[in-house]
Design an enzyme around this catalytic site. Structure first.
Site, mmCIF file in Angstrom:
data_model
loop_
_atom_site.group_PDB
_atom_site.id
_atom_site.type_symbol
_atom_site.label_atom_id
_atom_site.label_comp_id
_atom_site.label_asym_id
_atom_site.label_seq_id
_atom_site.Cartn_x
_atom_site.Cartn_y
_atom_site.Cartn_z
ATOM 1 N N GLY A 185 0.791 -1.232 0.000
ATOM 2 C CA GLY A 185 0.000 0.000 0.000
ATOM 3 C C GLY A 185 0.813 1.266 0.000
ATOM 4 O O GLY A 185 1.690 1.443 0.818
ATOM 5 N N SER A 186 0.546 2.159 -0.924
ATOM 6 C CA SER A 186 1.241 3.437 -0.976
ATOM 7 C C SER A 186 0.602 4.306 -2.049
ATOM 8 O O SER A 186 -0.596 4.238 -2.253
ATOM 9 C CB SER A 186 2.724 3.228 -1.247
ATOM 10 O OG SER A 186 3.414 4.447 -1.081
ATOM 11 N N ARG A 187 1.451 5.108 -2.759
ATOM 12 C CA ARG A 187 0.892 5.934 -3.813
ATOM 13 C C ARG A 187 1.933 6.207 -4.883
ATOM 14 O O ARG A 187 3.140 6.079 -4.659
ATOM 15 C CB ARG A 187 0.320 7.218 -3.237
ATOM 16 C CG ARG A 187 1.169 8.440 -3.300
ATOM 17 C CD ARG A 187 0.494 9.616 -2.623
ATOM 18 N NE ARG A 187 0.957 10.886 -3.138
ATOM 19 C CZ ARG A 187 0.709 12.049 -2.566
ATOM 20 N NH1 ARG A 187 0.002 12.106 -1.451
ATOM 21 N NH2 ARG A 187 1.146 13.164 -3.102
#
Length: 218
Positions: A185-187
């Site tokens: 999970g991140s961006r």
């Protein structure tokens, strides 16, 4: 569906740990209710870990004038801003947040030559924090197609503790080939030329390699 090569060590370690845990529980605990409850929970957790590293079968979108989404997720930022690392001028920023449930393969939004590929150590603020783009652990790539250059920034988050990037300066890359991988999970931020036509909206769900994020100016 395939399993990404980055997942094999994590999947193997998870399997071993959970197998030992369940083996000890079944050996020392005489309560079937507890045994099978833990077995169910650990099996579900293992399947989640496997699914995190999945590579689904897809028909990819190819278009020289289009910026194709580099990842699965939700669009959380569309704004003009100053990009201080490479361009050092005003750019259109589009950011995509990836939850732990998303596919986490990152892909090249365009074809071209890699002009920059740089890792930066940093913090682990939540991925939607305004300062995560400049203060978190991150990896920046610039791809130039001969007419326009765009910047792609992989950003670690509170859960994402490992960024993988496969590109080196001078590489010739093709649209939708693998750029890298971010675990848990991140961006991803895109910095595009001012005047780029945006084809997505805030909170829109996008798919890596398929969704047209924007159209480059002629």
């Amino acid at each position: 569906m395939k399993i990404h090569r980055e997942g094999f060590p994590t999947i193997a370690l998870t399997f071993i740990v959970l197998a030992i845990l369940n083996g000890l529980l079944f050996y020392f605990c005489d309560c079937p209710g507890i045994q099978y409850t833990v077995l169910g929970i650990t099996t579900a957790f293992f399947l989640f870990i496997v699914s995190f590293f999945r590579i689904p079968t897809r028909v990819y979108t190819y278009d020289e004038q289009s910026i194709i989404s580099p990842c699965d997720g939700k669009v959380v930022v569309i704004e003009d801003t100053n990009e201080p690392e490479y361009f050092k001028d005003k750019r259109l920023q589009i950011s995509i947040f990836m939850s732990p449930a998303n596919v986490h393969v990152n892909r090249n939004p365009i074809s071209g030559t890699v002009k920059l590929s740089t890792y930066h150590a940093g913090k682990f603020l939540v991925a939607w924090h305004p300062k995560s783009s400049t203060e978190n652990e991150r990896h920046t790539v610039v791809i130039d197609n001969g007419k326009q250059a765009i910047l792609v920034r992989q950003i670690a988050g509170a859960l994402a503790r490992r960024i993988v990037n496969y590109l080196k300066p001078g590489d010739q890359v093709k649209q939708n080939e693998e750029l890298g991988f971010i675990k848990f999970g991140s961006r991803v931020d895109l910095f595009l030329p001012v005047g780029t036509k945006v084809n997505v909206e805030l909170n829109q769900v996008v798919k890596g390699g398929q969704t047209i994020i924007a159209t480059l100016p002629a």
